[in-house]
Write a protein that holds these residues in place. Structure first.
Motif, PDB file in Angstrom:
ATOM      1  N   ASN A 238       0.806  -1.224   0.000  1.00 28.72           N
ATOM      2  CA  ASN A 238       0.000   0.000   0.000  1.00 28.72           C
ATOM      3  C   ASN A 238       0.839   1.274   0.000  1.00 28.72           C
ATOM      4  O   ASN A 238       0.300   2.354  -0.178  1.00 28.72           O
ATOM      5  CB  ASN A 238      -0.893   0.035   1.245  1.00 28.72           C
ATOM      6  N   ALA A 281      -5.960  -3.052  -7.437  1.00 29.16           N
ATOM      7  CA  ALA A 281      -4.819  -2.804  -6.544  1.00 29.16           C
ATOM      8  C   ALA A 281      -5.161  -3.108  -5.101  1.00 29.16           C
ATOM      9  O   ALA A 281      -4.287  -3.406  -4.293  1.00 29.16           O
ATOM     10  CB  ALA A 281      -4.362  -1.357  -6.685  1.00 29.16           C
ATOM     11  N   THR A 282      -6.452  -3.013  -4.764  1.00 29.51           N
ATOM     12  CA  THR A 282      -6.861  -3.214  -3.367  1.00 29.51           C
ATOM     13  C   THR A 282      -6.992  -4.685  -3.004  1.00 29.51           C
ATOM     14  O   THR A 282      -6.792  -5.066  -1.853  1.00 29.51           O
ATOM     15  CB  THR A 282      -8.197  -2.509  -3.113  1.00 29.51           C
ATOM     16  N   SER A 285      -4.233  -6.801  -0.753  1.00 26.76           N
ATOM     17  CA  SER A 285      -4.119  -6.457   0.664  1.00 26.76           C
ATOM     18  C   SER A 285      -5.419  -6.741   1.402  1.00 26.76           C
ATOM     19  O   SER A 285      -5.406  -7.101   2.570  1.00 26.76           O
ATOM     20  CB  SER A 285      -3.690  -4.994   0.846  1.00 26.76           C
ATOM     21  N   LEU A 286      -6.526  -6.613   0.704  1.00 19.33           N
ATOM     22  CA  LEU A 286      -7.813  -6.882   1.344  1.00 19.33           C
ATOM     23  C   LEU A 286      -7.915  -8.346   1.765  1.00 19.33           C
ATOM     24  O   LEU A 286      -8.296  -8.656   2.899  1.00 19.33           O
ATOM     25  CB  LEU A 286      -8.932  -6.526   0.363  1.00 19.33           C
ATOM     26  N   PHE A 289      -5.429  -9.037   4.547  1.00 24.49           N
ATOM     27  CA  PHE A 289      -5.823  -8.374   5.785  1.00 24.49           C
ATOM     28  C   PHE A 289      -6.962  -9.115   6.471  1.00 24.49           C
ATOM     29  O   PHE A 289      -7.001  -9.228   7.688  1.00 24.49           O
ATOM     30  CB  PHE A 289      -6.218  -6.931   5.501  1.00 24.49           C
TER      31      PHE A 289
ATOM     32  N   ILE B 110     -13.064  -3.752   7.772  1.00 24.31           N
ATOM     33  CA  ILE B 110     -11.755  -4.191   7.286  1.00 24.31           C
ATOM     34  C   ILE B 110     -11.354  -3.414   6.041  1.00 24.31           C
ATOM     35  O   ILE B 110     -10.192  -3.098   5.836  1.00 24.31           O
ATOM     36  CB  ILE B 110     -11.787  -5.700   6.948  1.00 24.31           C
ATOM     37  N   ALA B 114      -7.659  -1.827   5.078  1.00 28.02           N
ATOM     38  CA  ALA B 114      -6.706  -2.549   4.241  1.00 28.02           C
ATOM     39  C   ALA B 114      -6.420  -1.830   2.933  1.00 28.02           C
ATOM     40  O   ALA B 114      -5.467  -2.144   2.242  1.00 28.02           O
ATOM     41  CB  ALA B 114      -7.234  -3.954   3.948  1.00 28.02           C
ATOM     42  N   MET B 115      -7.258  -0.856   2.582  1.00 31.37           N
ATOM     43  CA  MET B 115      -7.090  -0.173   1.297  1.00 31.37           C
ATOM     44  C   MET B 115      -5.831   0.671   1.279  1.00 31.37           C
ATOM     45  O   MET B 115      -5.511   1.340   2.259  1.00 31.37           O
ATOM     46  CB  MET B 115      -8.250   0.796   1.110  1.00 31.37           C
ATOM     47  N   PRO B 116      -5.129   0.687   0.149  1.00 31.52           N
ATOM     48  CA  PRO B 116      -4.038   1.655   0.016  1.00 31.52           C
ATOM     49  C   PRO B 116      -4.610   3.073   0.144  1.00 31.52           C
ATOM     50  O   PRO B 116      -5.691   3.345  -0.360  1.00 31.52           O
ATOM     51  CB  PRO B 116      -3.528   1.428  -1.412  1.00 31.52           C
ATOM     52  N   GLU B 117      -3.877   3.940   0.824  1.00 35.83           N
ATOM     53  CA  GLU B 117      -4.350   5.314   0.995  1.00 35.83           C
ATOM     54  C   GLU B 117      -4.624   5.980  -0.350  1.00 35.83           C
ATOM     55  O   GLU B 117      -5.531   6.787  -0.485  1.00 35.83           O
ATOM     56  CB  GLU B 117      -3.300   6.129   1.752  1.00 35.83           C
ATOM     57  N   VAL B 119      -5.794   4.596  -2.974  1.00 38.24           N
ATOM     58  CA  VAL B 119      -7.101   4.178  -3.464  1.00 38.24           C
ATOM     59  C   VAL B 119      -8.216   4.868  -2.692  1.00 38.24           C
ATOM     60  O   VAL B 119      -9.239   5.257  -3.270  1.00 38.24           O
ATOM     61  CB  VAL B 119      -7.250   2.641  -3.400  1.00 38.24           C
TER      62      VAL B 119
END
Lengths: 307, 289
Positions: A238, A281-282, A285-286, A289, B110, B114-117, B119
């Motif tokens: 991220n 892209a999410t 990590s989702l 996580f 969640i 968990a999202m990149p900032e 995004v």
């Protein structure tokens, strides 16, 4: 430290909670209680809406054809959902390559972080009164407070000197040090939870120090190590600021940087592909996580404060 | 004494793999960064960098743009952290109850976490979009939320609150598990109202964790970069130019390394003072307890 947290028991109410509310119900006037309950559900609904609506809009935008995106009255559900935005996203920007870069950087950072943090965290847990352990704890706390800009300028100058600017290796080094404080914190917590008696028993049975570590301590630590590694991976996946400063050529850039390329210099974005790429892209990590979320929340801050 | 020696004796080879990178890539650069603040270090400079004492700091004092971004940074950090904490506290108390759909809020929580900032920023750009955004469509307005002087900062603050609300909520929820249920029930039996029960039972139990997470979230907000960089790039007219964005521009757009480092030092000083105040308050509270 990974103390069981009732908040994380899962969906169902525990027997204790149910009993608690039944007694409360018998005592209080029912009408007032019902009103309070309604208020609670309204608040919960408000929270869910606030959390969910930007996410749903992102998903909706990702599947809308250009005509609907340009319409003056955009709807929630696309009339003609399409995957074109995803295809177009791959055409417009080097998404695959950037995902590859992100994957390499994040994997390497996670593996190296855990590899060097585990032994030190073990020492911190077993000798928590030593000067070293205190200094490390102090550093962990202080490192939370520092503006990255104060660290990135010298790092930039040094990495430039040794020609590691615009290279994933340089970025990986920065990521390792950046994840270290939290990794040490998590791992030291897990290491404290390994009973010293088990190690002592093995030592009494004649196992050497290394033997005890490898065959007793490590197996018990493994779940914590995996959780920490996944967390370091997500953090690196991220990350934006260091990658922005250190990676200049598009060939080397990671996914978060490439995403911002969808937004042109004038701030005019190609909305569909932008949303589609953001969703992609999410996802990694989702998923990761979701696997470790319980360990992070219950294992770190709560545990740290309690100890 | 003997025990300590015994402890560190065999431990050095376990510690070195982490200690070397920490010293080389964290402590070292930090000291170097502080030193840079007293030099005229610049990008692409041919003559050697020189010590210039406090000159950078004197320039900072007179730099109205810096003070403006400093002020915006403080407003931003307070405007995000305080409502976020209060909302999170309310939500934590709510989610601690035995409600249906609690699992849904946990599952949803969640996602922002968990999202990149980047995004998160992009997502809210889509929400705020003047033409294709859901906000204008829902409100029936036609505003450029992120582009107009009056709404840009509030719009960005909402995103800041959204981004970490789940994190703070779940942390407080974990703290609530410390609250002894028997105590709560006993207080209820004695006829204590909800507010009195909160003051006398719940708050003392979650106080340490509440102080810790509020301090952390304040620091995170002071150091914010990616979110606002993606949302507005600091615009319009510098209305959302947080200190980190300002320092980034000074260092990596204009190449003023020494000056940007001085800015970093000022930020460190301010954050440290605020943290110290926070910690003193915490210690005092513990004494009373």
């Amino acid at each position: 430290m990974p103390s069981p947290v009732p908040g994380h028991r899962g969906p169902g109410p525990s027997p204790g909670e149910v009993r608690h509310h039944r007694t409360a119900g018998r005592r209080g006037p029912t009408a007032r209680r019902r009103a309070a309950r309604t208020g609670q559900y309204l608040a919960l609904l408000g929270y869910l809406v606030f959390l969910a609506f930007p996410l749903l809009w992102l998903v909706s935008t990702a599947f809308k054809p250009p005509r609907e995106l340009a319409s003056l009255h955009p709807g929630w559900i696309p009339d003609h959902p399409t995957l074109d935005n995803f295809r177009q996203a791959f055409d417009e920007q080097p998404l695959l390559r950037s995902a590859g870069n992100s994957l390499i950087a994040s994997l390497a950072a996670a593996v190296i972080t855990v590899a060097i943090a585990t032994p030190m965290a073990y020492v911190m847990a077993r000798h928590h009164r030593s000067a070293l352990s205190r200094a490390a704890t102090g550093w962990i706390v202080v490192s939370q407070a520092f503006p990255f800009v104060l660290v990135i300028i010298p790092l930039f100058l040094v990495l430039k000197e040794v020609r590691l600017i615009d290279s994933l290796s340089g970025l990986i080094m920065v990521y390792v040090v950046w994840s270290l404080p939290f990794a040490l914190w998590m791992l030291a917590g897990y290491a404290r939870a390994v009973p010293r008696e088990l190690e002592e028993a093995a030592a009494v049975d004649g196992a050497g120090r290394l033997r005890v570590l490898v065959s007793v301590t490590m197996p018990l630590l493994t779940p914590g190590i995996v959780a920490t590694a996944l967390f370091a991976f997500i953090t690196a996946w991220n990350e934006f600021f260091f990658a922005l400063v250190l990676l200049k050529s598009p060939r080397k850039q990671t996914m978060p940087i490439i995403l911002t390329h969808f937004i042109g210099t004038e701030g005019v974005a190609d909305l569909g592909p932008l949303a589609a790429a953001s969703l992609l892209a999410t996802l990694p990590s989702l998923v990761l996580f979701a696997l470790i979320q319980r360990r992070i929340t219950s294992g770190t801050l709560a545990g740290a404060v309690k100890h | 004494m003997a025990r300590r020696q015994d402890g560190t004796h065999g431990a050095w080879f376990l510690v070195l793999p982490a200690l070397i990178p920490i010293l080389l890539l964290s402590v070292g650069p930090l000291l170097y960064g502080i030193a840079l603040a007293f030099t005229d270090s610049q990008a692409g400079r041919t003559d050697p960098t020189q010590w210039i004492g406090l000159l950078n700091f004197q320039d900072l004092l007179r730099d109205t743009l810096f003070w403006e971004s400093f002020r915006i940074g403080l407003v931003w950090a307070v405007a995000v952290s305080v409502p976020q904490f209060l909302l999170a506290l309310g939500l934590a108390l709510l989610l601690h109850q035995d409600l249906r759909f609690r699992w849904l809020s946990r599952a949803l929580a969640i996602v922002p976490w968990a999202m990149p900032e980047v995004v998160v920023g992009i997502m809210w750009r889509l929400v705020y979009h003047p033409d294709a955004g859901v906000l204008n469509e829902t409100l029936g307005t036609h505003r450029d939320w992120l582009g107009s002087l009056s709404t840009a900062l509030p719009a960005v603050v909402v995103v800041g609150i959204w981004a970490r609300l789940p994190q703070v909520t779940v942390t407080l929820l974990a703290g609530l598990s410390n609250v002894p249920r028997e105590l709560h029930e006993a207080a209820a039996m004695d006829g204590a109202g909800a507010w009195r029960r909160f003051r006398a039972v719940t708050w003392p139990a979650i106080r340490p964790i509440a102080l810790a997470i509020s301090a952390l979230s304040f620091i995170w907000n002071v150091n914010s970069f990616a979110l606002v960089y993606v949302l507005t790039g600091g615009g319009p007219g510098g209305r959302t130019r947080l200190p980190m964005l300002f320092a980034y521009e000074e260092a990596f757009r204009y190449g003023q390394f020494g000056y940007a480092a001085a800015m970093g030092c000022v930020l460190v000083a301010v954050v440290s003072i605020l943290l110290a105040v926070h910690l003193v308050a915490r210690l005092k509270g513990d004494d009373e307890a």
